[in-house]
Design an enzyme around this catalytic site. Structure first.
Site, PDB file in Angstrom:
ATOM      1  N   HIS A 103      -8.985  22.126 -19.103  1.00  0.00           N
ATOM      2  CA  HIS A 103      -8.524  20.806 -18.690  1.00  0.00           C
ATOM      3  C   HIS A 103      -9.009  20.521 -17.272  1.00  0.00           C
ATOM      4  CE1 HIS A 103      -5.038  23.412 -17.343  1.00  0.00           C
ATOM      5  NE2 HIS A 103      -5.378  22.809 -16.229  1.00  0.00           N
TER       6      HIS A 103
HETATM    7  P1  TYD Z   1      -1.198  24.666 -18.951  1.00  0.00           P
HETATM    8  O1  TYD Z   1      -1.376  24.182 -17.558  1.00  0.00           O
HETATM    9  O2  TYD Z   1      -1.770  23.822 -20.047  1.00  0.00           O
HETATM   10  O3  TYD Z   1      -1.749  26.161 -19.101  1.00  0.00           O
HETATM   11  P2  TYD Z   1      -3.209  26.789 -19.021  1.00  0.00           P
HETATM   12  O4  TYD Z   1      -4.107  25.810 -18.352  1.00  0.00           O
HETATM   13  O5  TYD Z   1      -3.030  28.040 -18.241  1.00  0.00           O
HETATM   14  O6  TYD Z   1      -3.670  27.110 -20.385  1.00  0.00           O
HETATM   15  O7  TYD Z   1       0.353  24.882 -19.190  1.00  0.00           O
HETATM   16  C1  TYD Z   1       0.845  25.544 -20.342  1.00  0.00           C
HETATM   17  C2  TYD Z   1       2.225  24.989 -20.670  1.00  0.00           C
HETATM   18  O8  TYD Z   1       3.133  25.247 -19.587  1.00  0.00           O
HETATM   19  C3  TYD Z   1       2.226  23.479 -20.893  1.00  0.00           C
HETATM   20  O9  TYD Z   1       3.050  23.212 -22.015  1.00  0.00           O
HETATM   21  C4  TYD Z   1       2.875  22.902 -19.672  1.00  0.00           C
HETATM   22  C5  TYD Z   1       3.710  24.042 -19.128  1.00  0.00           C
HETATM   23  N1  TYD Z   1       3.746  24.049 -17.658  1.00  0.00           N
HETATM   24  C6  TYD Z   1       4.878  23.571 -16.997  1.00  0.00           C
HETATM   25  O10 TYD Z   1       5.874  23.165 -17.620  1.00  0.00           O
HETATM   26  N2  TYD Z   1       4.879  23.591 -15.625  1.00  0.00           N
HETATM   27  C7  TYD Z   1       3.821  24.038 -14.911  1.00  0.00           C
HETATM   28  O11 TYD Z   1       3.875  24.039 -13.643  1.00  0.00           O
HETATM   29  C8  TYD Z   1       2.646  24.504 -15.604  1.00  0.00           C
HETATM   30  C9  TYD Z   1       1.437  25.003 -14.849  1.00  0.00           C
HETATM   31  C10 TYD Z   1       2.663  24.487 -16.970  1.00  0.00           C
END
Ligand code: TYD
Length: 138
Positions: free
Chosen positions: A54
């Protein structure tokens, strides 16, 4: 969104060393060029799994391999580069408008992220096509 992968640089962090080990201190607007509003970390990552995939519209981040190692693929829609993080006293500054993927996690790796903003799902661009569209528009 005009950022390029060349704005994403490795920042050397301090290391206070003595015979009992090391300590690294990170302070917002001092060692990192933003106020730190949120800290999170990725751990227990199963072998072969990738994270990220992302971009962010406004968020600045410092990504640190607090333990172990992993690769960060950075993509600004034109250029790409892969940065390997494997030392806790170096951080990768990731500016807004950069597509990132985290991969090749070593066993037991801990990915520590210092972030400039609180969590906001509307700040995410999770579709590569919409990321490219926005990049081309700005
Ligand atoms: P995401 O940022 O998509 O993870 P990655 O990029 O590491 O694969 O986040 C994964 C899940 O965690 C998503 O459902 C949102 C949640 N999340 C929060 O609730 N708060 C946060 O600060 C972060 C970073 C993620």
């Amino acid at each position: 969104m005009k950022s390029s992968i060349y704005d994403c640089v490795i920042l050397p962090l301090n290391k206070v060393h003595n015979r009992a080990g090391n300590i690294t201190i990170v302070e917002g607007n001092k060692n990192v060029p933003f106020d730190i509003k949120r800290v999170y970390y990725l751990y227990d990552i199963p072998g072969g799994e990738d994270r990220g995939g992302h971009a962010h519209k406004e968020l600045h981040q410092l990504i640190v391999a607090a333990s172990g190692s992993f690769d960060v693929l950075l993509d600004d829609g034109i250029n790409k580069k892969v940065v390997t993080l494997n030392r806790p006293n170096y951080g990768l500054l990731v500016v807004p408008g950069i597509w990132r993927e985290l991969m090749e996690f070593s066993s037991g790796a801990i990915c520590l992220v210092l972030a400039s903003e609180v969590y906001l799902e509307t700040d995410y661009l999770r579709e590569y096509e919409s990321f490219i569209t926005l990049k081309n528009r700005t």
